[in-house]
Structures are given as structure tokens and as C-alpha cells.
Design an enzyme around this catalytic site. Structure first.
Site, short mmCIF file in Angstrom:
data_model
loop_
_atom_site.label_atom_id
_atom_site.label_comp_id
_atom_site.label_asym_id
_atom_site.label_seq_id
_atom_site.Cartn_x
_atom_site.Cartn_y
_atom_site.Cartn_z
CG ASP A 91 -20.76 1.08 34.99
OD1 ASP A 91 -20.28 2.21 35.22
OD2 ASP A 91 -20.06 0.05 34.87
CB SER A 116 -20.76 -3.01 42.70
OG SER A 116 -21.87 -3.00 41.82
CE LYS A 117 -16.07 0.65 36.10
NZ LYS A 117 -17.17 0.54 35.18
NE ARG A 118 -23.34 -5.79 36.89
CZ ARG A 118 -23.65 -6.92 37.55
NH1 ARG A 118 -22.70 -7.62 38.15
NH2 ARG A 118 -24.88 -7.34 37.59
#
Ligand code: GLU
Length: 507
Positions: free
Chosen positions: A268, A263-265
Site C-alpha cells: 500500500d 506485508s500488505k502495508r
């Protein structure tokens, strides 16, 4: 095998930026199409107006182009099968929903959202799940339970309705996936999915099947998350009396650590992009970086993505593939069933490899731009020379500056640890001799200078490090970089002398 032309499609919904998982789906479609001399189509599935995000379609197209996997047909590349945006095909779907109504494969349903919510709550209270299908559809408000006259009256009165698929009550469906093989599904567990909404728009399922049929798609290659829809899709083809395409559901791309989908998380948290290009959220204005902006080569990103869930088979250890090689080697049989863990370090490894393959002259142009941003004016010839000296250690364009700024500006300070190690009481005196040799060297090439300095060191019988370490420190400001003589030759005789003198003064 039939002689039918292979046609595949990538069918994203423009609800935001394209995730690299989506890029991989597009890539596998592209490779499959090219391998079979087929067509790669981009179809924009934008029937859900509520989730439509401004700029997403443009982003998708730009991403495919940056990755060098352009589509053959799609928005802006209209061919016979167009238009390629579902919103522009709106007028088509109604007719097909009606065909299913006429053949008894679909029915009108008038249940309101409140009524359905109520059914759901009642079921939950009893620890059950409400499914709209064979087992209760006769008791709900639809054209199966109501009389023809009642239905007619409701429609004429303008009551909102949806059109649902009438899934078979009790049948064992045999499904085939090109990657996963044969599967069976009991139709008992399927719900009667909405095909056509009260707002006059088709749902994903109807539009997707109608378009795949009308666009003569031969192979549907898409993410694993669509596997649960396969039964419905196969049933829809059967209900229309159409031959279904072949299906291949690609495995998930998993988190680098822990369980679940990337995921994008994760990006990040661990500091890597999950998008091909930078994306600015039109609502919040938040910016997410992309592989392009992080200075990755598209070749590296593509190579990395290709190996996430695919290998050439035959136990090969080969990992480096350009697009052409990928196209030749790609087969659906060698796509894995299980998910693949995303590995950001591996992406850097690919990037490093492609950096080594890049032409110095080509890199020089980009590096010159970067130098300008640093306030440095140079020329392409010199920059290409510097690139050749540094490249081995470099992964990203910006590393050339990080690792080699001293090729352009004299060091302003000196690494403390290195000074302690390299600078002794008699160092200044030793460097006086080096300066004299430099001054006397007419042909200021690395080889020539090296020969002169080395033979002097040997004749004096002093330690090699005693000369070379402070020499390097004076030119670079630290104990790093390529061969000292290469550095001296590159920056030139005058600059070499100037830096040696400065070091003598400062240290
Ligand atoms: N619009 C769907 C998506 O966003 C397409 C799924 C499919 O390829 O059938 O992924």
C-alpha cells in the site's frame, strides 16, 4: 533413491486472499512435483471455522490457475486421496486422536480457559511463562493426574475437554530440513499442544499430519513460519509409527526496505500489489488490487517469485525462466536459507521483458478492448502495427495508450517546452515544403518518405532538427515517440497533412 512417486501439497487455510508469499510456496511445490513427475495437491485446511472467510478458497484456486500452476488433485479434482477440504474429512481425525490416547502419546485435559488464564497470570506475576508440559502436567486437570474413574465420570458427565500431545520429557531430537540441514531440539522446551479441540474438531497439527500421511505426501514444502512446528510434527509421525515425509521450509520474503516480512502495508505504501488477483474483502468491502488487474503477465510474476529465494546455482547470471525452464532447473538444494528482499522494480523489469516476448497480434486484441474504453474504434491490423512501433518502450498494456494515443487521435494541444524549442519564426514556411513533399509522395511508406524528406533537407542545406522537430511536434504533440516517418506512414498521408496544417494554424 526410492521409486515412490513424489507427492507434494499446498495446504492454505482459507482465511483471506492468497499473499504472493503463498503463491511462491505453491510455485515451489508445483515445480518440485513437475520436476519429479509427481503430483501437486491442493488441500484446503479449513478446520478453524472462526477464521473461515467466504470466497477465499475460490480465490486461491483462481490464483493458481491464473499463474498457470494448476493442481493435479484437490477440490473439484477429486482423486483417491480426497476429499481435499479438511472440513469434509472431519470424521477421520477423531479416530487418530484416539489411537494416540490408546498408545499413551496423548491425554485428555479438562482445564477450563479460565483456569489456564489464571495459571498464565500467576506465572507472569513471577516473571515466568506458563507452558503446559512435562514439568507441570501432573499438577493440572488431565487424564495423567486424575484417576481413570474420575476421567470416565467427567467425560460421561459431558465436561468439555481437549486432547493434548504428551511430548517427551527429556530427549534431544535430531531434525532434518532439506534446505537448512540438521537441527537439534530439546523436547524439554516443547509444550503439550492441543491436537483435538472441545468443539470436536482437530487442530492444525493433528489434521495436517494425518492428512499428509493419508494423502501419501512425500515432501512437505512450506513457509519458514512452520519451522517451530517441525519437532511436534516429527514426534507425531513417530507416535503413529509412520514414516515422516521430507521437510523443506522456505525462507521469508522480506520488505523492500527495512526489516521483517513483506506485508500488505508495504504494498500500500509503495504502490505495488501483494496479491495475485484483486480481492474484495467480504466484510468491509475494501478492494485490494492484484497483479492480474495491474496488467502483469503471469509469466512475469512467476519468474520474479521463482528467483525470490532460489537460483539455479553454478554462479549463473540467467534470470529469465519460463515455467518449463524453471521446472527443469528447480532443486531444493538451491533454495536459500536466508530471506529475500522483495523488489517491486524488478517485477516491472520482468514484466517489460515478457512484454517484449509477447506476440503483437495477441496484444492487439487486448489493446483494442482498451481503446474501446477510450472511445476509439480501430482495427486489429492497424493496432498491431502501432504495437510493433511502441513495444520497445512499453511495460504494461496501458502504456500503449499513454505513449501512443496520437496514433489514434490527433493531438489537441502541444507540449509547451517542446513548442518553445522547436517552433521558430520560419517553421510554418518550412512545413509548407514538408506538406508539398508529403502530397507528392505516392508510395507513402516510412522508408520512401524519409528518403524524400531527407534529400530535400540536404539539398536545401538546412538543419535537420529545424525540420524534424516541428514535424514530430505536429504529429505527436510532444517530442516523443518512435521514428517520425514511421508515425507518418502509420497514420497515413491525409492525416499527416491535416496535422501539419493544424499545427501551422495553432502555433
Ligand atoms: N494451513 C497451513 C497454512 O495455512 C499449512 C502449513 C503447512 O503447509 O503445513 O499455511
Amino acid at each position: 533413491m526410492s521409486t515412490e512417486k513424489v507427492r507434494v501439497r499446498f495446504a492454505p487455510s482459507p482465511t483471506g486472499p492468497l499473499h504472493i508469499g503463498g503463491v511462491r510456496t505453491a510455485l515451489f511445490n508445483y515445480l518440485f512435483a513437475k520436476k519429479h513427475d509427481g503430483d501437486f495437491i491442493l488441500r484446503v485446511e479449513d478446520t478453524d471455522q472462526a477464521r473461515y472467510v467466504e470466497g477465499a478458497e475460490k480465490y486461491i484456486i483462481e490464483s493458481l490457475n491464473w499463474c498457470n500452476i494448476p493442481f493435479d488433485e484437490g477440490p473439484g479434482k477429486e482423486k483417491d486421496a480426497g476429499p481435499y477440504r479438511q472440513s469434509e474429512r472431519k470424521y477421520i481425525y477423531r479416530e487418530y486422536a484416539e489411537k494416540l490416547l490408546a498408545s499413551g502419546n496423548a491425554y485428555y485435559a479438562f482445564d477450563t480457559t479460565e483456569e489456564l488464564d489464571k495459571h498464565r497470570e500467576d506465572h507472569e506475576a513471577k516473571g515466568k511463562t506458563f507452558i503446559y508440559n512435562w514439568h507441570n502436567r501432573q499438577k493440572l486437570k488431565n487424564s495423567l493426574s486424575l484417576s481413570e474413574a474420575e476421567v470416565k465420570q467427567k467425560i460421561e458427565a459431558g465436561e468439555p475437554y481437549v486432547i493434548r500431545f504428551k511430548s517427551p520429557e527429556d530427549e534431544t531430537l535430531h531434525l532434518k530440513d532439506e534446505i537448512r540441514g540438521e537441527m537439534t531440539i530439546e523436547t524439554k522446551i516443547l509444550d503439550d499442544k492441543v491436537l483435538f479441540k472441545s468443539d470436536g474438531m482437530p487442530t492444525y497439527h493433528l489434521a495436517n499430519i494425518v492428512d499428509d500421511h493419508l494423502m501419501k505426501i512425500t515432501h512437505v514444502i512450506r513457509g519458514e513460519e512452520w519451522l517451530p512446528s517441525l519437532a511436534l510434527h516429527v514426534l507425531l509421525y513417530r507416535a503413529f509409527g509412520w514414516t515422516a515425509p521430507k521437510f523443506a521450509h522456505l525462507p521469508l520474503i522480506l520488505k523492500p526496505q527495512g526489516k521483517g516480512k513483506l506485508s500488505k502495508r508495504d504494498g500500500d505504501k509503495m504502490g505495488f500489489p501483494v496479491f495475485p488477483l484483486e480481492w474484495k474483502d467480504p466484510k468491509s468491502g475494501a478492494i485490494s488490487t492484484g497483479y492480474r488487474e495491474e496488467d502483469y503477465f503471469p509469466e512475469a510474476v512467476i519468474n520474479m517469485l521463482a528467483l525470490l529465494g532460489w537460483n539455479a546455482g553454478g554462479g549463473t547470471e540467467k534470470e529469465i525462466y519460463n515455467l518449463k525452464e524453471l521446472t527443469e532447473a528447480f532443486t531444493l538444494e538451491h533454495v536459500s536459507k536466508g530471506g529475500s528482499k522483495f523488489d517491486p522494480e524488478k517485477t516491472k523489469w520482468f514484466q517489460h521483458h515478457y512484454m517484449q516476448q509477447a506476440e503483437d497480434q495477441e496484444l492487439a486484441g487486448d489493446f483494442l478492448e482498451l481503446l474501446k474504453e477510450q472511445g476509439v474504434n480501430s482495427n486489429k491490423e492497424y493496432v498491431a502495427k502501432v504495437i510493433a512501433l511502441l513495444k520497445e518502450r512499453v511495460t504494461f498494456l496501458s502504456d500503449f495508450w499513454e505513449l501512443g494515443s496520437y496514433f489514434f487521435t490527433a493531438p489537441e494541444n502541444y507540449d509547451e517546452k517542446a513548442v518553445k524549442k522547436a517552433w521558430k519564426e520560419d517553421t510554418s514556411e518550412v512545413l509548407d515544403s514538408v506538406i508539398s513533399i508529403v502530397e507528392e509522395t505516392e508510395d507513402f511508406s516510412a522508408g520512401n518518405l524519409q528518403e524524400k524528406v531527407k534529400s530535400w533537407i540536404t539539398s536545401e542545406g538546412i538543419g535537420f532538427g529545424k525540420v524534424m522537430q516541428p514535424f514530430r511536434l505536429s504529429l505527436v504533440g510532444a517530442m516523443q515517440g518512435p521514428d517520425v516517418f514511421d508515425i507518418a506512414a502509420a497514420i497515413g498521408k491525409d492525416e499527416t497533412i491535416a496535422r501539419l496544417r493544424t499545427a501551422q494554424e495553432k502555433l
